[in-house]
Scaffold this active site. Sequence first.
Site, short mmCIF file in Angstrom:
data_model
loop_
_atom_site.label_atom_id
_atom_site.label_comp_id
_atom_site.label_asym_id
_atom_site.label_seq_id
_atom_site.Cartn_x
_atom_site.Cartn_y
_atom_site.Cartn_z
N ASN A 191 9.19 -1.61 16.67
CA ASN A 191 8.49 -0.42 17.13
C ASN A 191 7.07 -0.44 16.55
O ASN A 191 6.66 -1.44 15.95
CB ASN A 191 9.26 0.86 16.76
N ASP A 259 18.12 1.59 19.59
CA ASP A 259 19.29 0.71 19.60
C ASP A 259 19.80 0.49 21.03
O ASP A 259 20.23 -0.61 21.38
CB ASP A 259 20.41 1.31 18.73
#
Length: 307
Positions: A191, A259
């Site tokens: 990220n 996820d």
Amino acid sequence: MEITSIHRPKIVVIGSCNTDMVVKANRLPVPGETILGGTFYMNPGGKGANQAIAASRLGAEVTFISKIGYDLFGLQALEIYKSEKINTEFIFTDQKSPSGVALISVDSFGENSIIVAPGASRSLSLEDIDKAKGKIKEADIVLMQLEVPLETVEYAASIANEYGKKVILNPAPASTLNDSFLRNIHTILPNRIEAEMLSGIKVRDTESAHRAAEAIGEKGIENVVITLGKDGAYVKEKDEFTMIPAKEVETIDTTGAGDVFCGAFSVHLSEGHCLAEAVRFANAAAALAVTRIGAQSAIPYKKEVIV
């Protein structure tokens, strides 16, 4: 282009199993502050477990390599994985450590703050990976994160690479990683924060994402996908760069959305799609997840995902 196969792709997920203890309130407390009026709920979680369930619900044959404590949380998690049709043969039990827990606070905008006490996840060892070598050899993709010991992840990546398997790494939580390890990775999925730690470049926009992806690629990884939440994902596939926007949805809870992205990406890539197509599918799956409460409870099934 839709690619169909008689065989479900085989994905090995190596990672953590936690129980999430979640409090939802109007806002997150500042240090030293107590907030009344929150709602509590408890869910099975852990990045490894979330990604394993996501991959299974989205069409893969999944083996999960993890470690639990000999306690109620661990035994409950094991039953959940079995109900999700995940192979639990290599979920080991640590007699000395408790199963991992995560304490999660979520505000009214869906933003969260998380503290993880990894417990047994921290004792997943090289010997445990050795026991599962046969499954790694059979896999199409090996998907990993960093909530288990780094030396275990590095060892698993080197074995998978020797077998010619694609290794997908979600470098979370953010950590400093050596280049020899990164050279064993097919695709890395950081990220913004993780991309900054890996590249030294603060990711604010498309231009800085491009520079960060280039810098990470220089460490020996051909494929980089920087996830940017509601802005989408910036993709480096070998020498090609693409910004892929996210689907616009009303966000309720972002817990576990990353996820879902990783699990969905791995499934679509293992079915023979290119990186950009895998990212579009992962964006669509993650967009569905953020419209629902919780981590594993929010994970969509393949039939629900419309790209």
